[in-house]
Design a protein around this motif. Structure first.
Motif, PDB file in Angstrom:
ATOM      1  N   MET A 159       0.841  -1.192   0.000  1.00  0.00           N
ATOM      2  CA  MET A 159       0.000   0.000   0.000  1.00  0.00           C
ATOM      3  C   MET A 159       0.886   1.256   0.000  1.00  0.00           C
ATOM      4  O   MET A 159       1.827   1.336   0.794  1.00  0.00           O
ATOM      5  N   THR A 160       0.603   2.194  -0.896  1.00  0.00           N
ATOM      6  CA  THR A 160       1.430   3.409  -0.896  1.00  0.00           C
ATOM      7  C   THR A 160       0.922   4.361   0.184  1.00  0.00           C
ATOM      8  O   THR A 160      -0.260   4.362   0.534  1.00  0.00           O
ATOM      9  N   ASP A 161       1.850   5.174   0.677  1.00  0.00           N
ATOM     10  CA  ASP A 161       1.477   6.127   1.720  1.00  0.00           C
ATOM     11  C   ASP A 161       0.652   7.270   1.143  1.00  0.00           C
ATOM     12  O   ASP A 161       0.847   7.669  -0.004  1.00  0.00           O
ATOM     13  N   GLU A 162      -0.248   7.794   2.005  1.00  0.00           N
ATOM     14  CA  GLU A 162      -1.093   8.909   1.542  1.00  0.00           C
ATOM     15  C   GLU A 162      -0.313  10.212   1.458  1.00  0.00           C
ATOM     16  O   GLU A 162      -0.609  11.079   0.654  1.00  0.00           O
ATOM     17  N   PHE A 163       0.677  10.352   2.327  1.00  0.00           N
ATOM     18  CA  PHE A 163       1.453  11.600   2.368  1.00  0.00           C
ATOM     19  C   PHE A 163       2.953  11.277   2.406  1.00  0.00           C
ATOM     20  O   PHE A 163       3.337  10.187   2.805  1.00  0.00           O
ATOM     21  N   ASP A 164       3.764  12.283   2.017  1.00  0.00           N
ATOM     22  CA  ASP A 164       5.215  12.133   2.190  1.00  0.00           C
ATOM     23  C   ASP A 164       5.578  12.368   3.655  1.00  0.00           C
ATOM     24  O   ASP A 164       6.460  11.707   4.211  1.00  0.00           O
ATOM     25  N   VAL A 165       4.909  13.365   4.239  1.00  0.00           N
ATOM     26  CA  VAL A 165       5.201  13.714   5.631  1.00  0.00           C
ATOM     27  C   VAL A 165       3.895  14.107   6.325  1.00  0.00           C
ATOM     28  O   VAL A 165       3.069  14.824   5.750  1.00  0.00           O
ATOM     29  N   ILE A 166       3.719  13.636   7.558  1.00  0.00           N
ATOM     30  CA  ILE A 166       2.604  14.120   8.381  1.00  0.00           C
ATOM     31  C   ILE A 166       3.211  14.955   9.506  1.00  0.00           C
ATOM     32  O   ILE A 166       4.157  14.517  10.171  1.00  0.00           O
ATOM     33  N   VAL A 167       2.690  16.172   9.681  1.00  0.00           N
ATOM     34  CA  VAL A 167       3.150  17.036  10.767  1.00  0.00           C
ATOM     35  C   VAL A 167       2.000  17.154  11.749  1.00  0.00           C
ATOM     36  O   VAL A 167       0.886  17.521  11.363  1.00  0.00           O
ATOM     37  N   VAL A 168       2.260  16.861  13.013  1.00  0.00           N
ATOM     38  CA  VAL A 168       1.193  16.968  14.020  1.00  0.00           C
ATOM     39  C   VAL A 168       1.397  18.240  14.829  1.00  0.00           C
ATOM     40  O   VAL A 168       2.416  18.406  15.501  1.00  0.00           O
ATOM     41  N   GLY A 169       0.409  19.129  14.761  1.00  0.00           N
ATOM     42  CA  GLY A 169       0.435  20.374  15.537  1.00  0.00           C
ATOM     43  C   GLY A 169       0.781  21.569  14.680  1.00  0.00           C
ATOM     44  O   GLY A 169       1.884  21.652  14.128  1.00  0.00           O
ATOM     45  N   ALA A 170      -0.190  22.495  14.557  1.00  0.00           N
ATOM     46  CA  ALA A 170       0.051  23.703  13.749  1.00  0.00           C
ATOM     47  C   ALA A 170       0.440  24.876  14.639  1.00  0.00           C
ATOM     48  O   ALA A 170      -0.148  25.955  14.576  1.00  0.00           O
ATOM     49  N   GLY A 171       1.435  24.644  15.501  1.00  0.00           N
ATOM     50  CA  GLY A 171       2.059  25.745  16.229  1.00  0.00           C
ATOM     51  C   GLY A 171       3.192  26.264  15.349  1.00  0.00           C
ATOM     52  O   GLY A 171       3.223  26.003  14.130  1.00  0.00           O
ATOM     53  N   LEU A 172       4.147  26.959  15.949  1.00  0.00           N
ATOM     54  CA  LEU A 172       5.235  27.523  15.136  1.00  0.00           C
ATOM     55  C   LEU A 172       6.123  26.437  14.537  1.00  0.00           C
ATOM     56  O   LEU A 172       6.540  26.534  13.383  1.00  0.00           O
TER      57      LEU A 172
END
Ligand SMILES: Cc1cc2nc3c(=O)[nH]c(=O)nc-3n(C[C@H](O)[C@H](O)[C@H](O)COP(=O)(O)OP(=O)(O)OC[C@H]3O[C@@H](n4cnc5c(N)ncnc54)[C@H](O)[C@@H]3O)c2cc1C
Length: 433
Positions: free
Chosen positions: A1-14
């Motif tokens: 299964m291919t990944d949905e994203f290249d990178v997942i970032v958790v938290g939209a702080g700085l």
């Protein structure tokens, strides 16, 4: 299964926003997940933002970002119940463009940064409280939210202090952070007419004033530093409290802020100000709150979640380190993407970047800072001692004049602080802070 994203970032702080902007600009398919109803909604900072780390991704940030005022003066001082002693520092460089430090309100700045990430091509999803990291053995392979798994070869953990995603995992094996790894920040925002701000704080339009106080005015044993920053039409003020010092004292943090606000030196400049926001949040404390590692198979940790907050009583800086570490993680993730390898060995380049950009050095070298900063005498005895000395030097009572050294010796003696202790504490501060 291919990944949905290249990178997942958790938290939209700085940290998370800076990482997502860099990743999207570098051509990565990035998901930025934020639990708040919108980026910034859950964020709280004093806050003076030293933003030069943004130059590489947003060259005109200081023009375009919703900033409050550029700081032209910093005040540092001691407060006792009815006295204040402070020094002001003003710097011509701070008045020149591009301004270096700005007061900010995070609801505005974080929303703007997340918008920049979106404009660069990132998928930004608010109201997504990530439940946990998706562990496959020792590897993190994306995140789980509401029973759904979202996958990516690299996950950047930027969920702030008291990082729930990592507690009880190999990243932070402990189930909760020990008291020395967090501080409590309490903040109020008070509305005040901009003309009154400029008049009372002696700044011009657009200019800002920031102050930090060692507070020797609270019940014995309670250790806290106060701060006050001017915004466009509001003032942010509050306390950073040593959490352990509140234990078993029956003291409420809200009462402490009220007491700080009512101090004559603070209150005189807030007359007529109206409370518009109140919040409390944990802060990391630097080296003492670092995780077991900063990277591993498929993951990196940035910003407060990694413990990157520097505060020594004179300054509190976390937003700059959040941006710098977020960018370092993004650069490393881009390299991993192009090499098709997100193993721990490959992501070790993140630690190298943290090292060369000075982040790790700034925390490792100040490992003993907390011990110095939360020395109980700094709150219980020294504010009283220095203000007593100035009282003696400045007040005309008709009594015979005394030379300064004699007054200093007598004040020290009556304070009960031994000369040896005083010298030791002074050396410890100079050596470690
Ligand atoms: C009272 C106070 C005063 C401060 N003053 C200053 C100052 O003057 N100058 C300065 O530089 N620093 C200051 N700081 C420190 C500064 O706020 C932090 O260092 C900075 O916010 C760290 O940024 P971050 O992106 O790492 O974390 P945060 O800003 O905390 O962002 C983390 C984000 O992750 C989100 N999140 C958390 N968990 C999840 C989850 N499970 N799923 C999805 N999203 C999640 C949160 O909602 C948040 O948006 C202050 C802090 C406090 C509390």
């Amino acid at each position: 299964m291919t990944d949905e994203f290249d990178v997942i970032v958790v938290g939209a702080g700085l940290a998370g926003c800076a990482a997502a902007i860099r990743l999207a600009k570098g051509g990565a398919n990035v998901l930025l997940a934020e639990r708040g109803s919108e980026p910034g909604a859950k964020n709280l900072s004093g806050g003076v933002f030293w933003g030069h780390d943004l130059d590489s991704i947003l060259p005109n940030w200081w023009h375009e970002m919703p900033l409050e005022r550029h700081i032209v003066r910093k005040r540092f001082g001691f407060l006792t119940a009815d006295r204040a002693l402070s020094i002001d520092f003003e710097d011509g460089d701070w008045r020149k463009e591009p301004y270096v430090g700005h007061s900010v309100l995070r609801a505005r700045t974080d929303a703007w940064l997340a918008h920049q990430a979106e404009a660069a091509g990132a998928t930004v999803v608010p109201s997504v409280p990530v439940d946990r990291l998706n562990w496959e053995g020792n590897r993190v392979h994306g995140v789980v939210q509401g029973g759904e798994t979202m996958t990516a070869p690299v996950t950047i953990i930027a969920d702030g202090a008291n990082s729930r995603l990592t507690l009880g995992t190999p990243i932070r094996p402990e189930s909760h952070l020990p008291p020395e790894a967090t501080e409590l920040g309490i903040k109020e925002v008070l509305r005040l007419d901009p003309a009154l701000i400029e008049d009372r704080f002696q700044v011009g339009p657009g200019e800002g004033h920031a102050e930090e106080w060692v507070t020797g005015m609270f019940p014995p044993g309670v250790l806290a530093g106060g701060f006050l920053y001017t915004n466009r039409d509001t003032v942010s003020l509050g306390l950073i409290v040593n959490i352990a010092s509140l234990y078993d004292r029956g003291v409420y943090s809200t009462d402490l802020v009220e007491q700080f606000k009512l101090h004559p030196t603070i209150a005189s400049r807030l007359k007529g100000a109206e409370l518009v926001e109140y919040g409390a949040k944990l802060l990391s404390t630097g080296w003492a709150s670092r995780p077991a590692a900063f990277h591993g198979d498929g993951w990196m940790i940035a910003g407060d979640a990694a413990g990157f907050v520097f505060s020594n009583g004179l300054v509190i800086q976390g937003m700059n380190y959040a941006v710098r570490s977020g960018l370092a993680a993004a650069e490393t993730a881009l390299e991993a993407k192009s090499g098709g390898n997100a193993s721990a060995a490959r992501l070790a380049a993140y630690d190298h970047r943290l090292e060369t950009s000075g982040v790790l050095g700034d925390f490792r070298d100040f490992e003993r800072l907390d011990r110095v900063k939360w020395n109980p005498r700094i709150y219980a005895e020294y504010p009283k001692l220095v203000t007593e000395l100035f009282h003696a030097m400045m007040t005309e009572t008709g009594a015979p004049k005394q030379k300064m050294w004699k007054l200093a010796m007598e004040t020290r003696k009556s304070s009960g602080v031994s000369m040896t202790r005083l010298i030791r504490d002074g050396v410890e501060v100079l050596w470690n802070a």
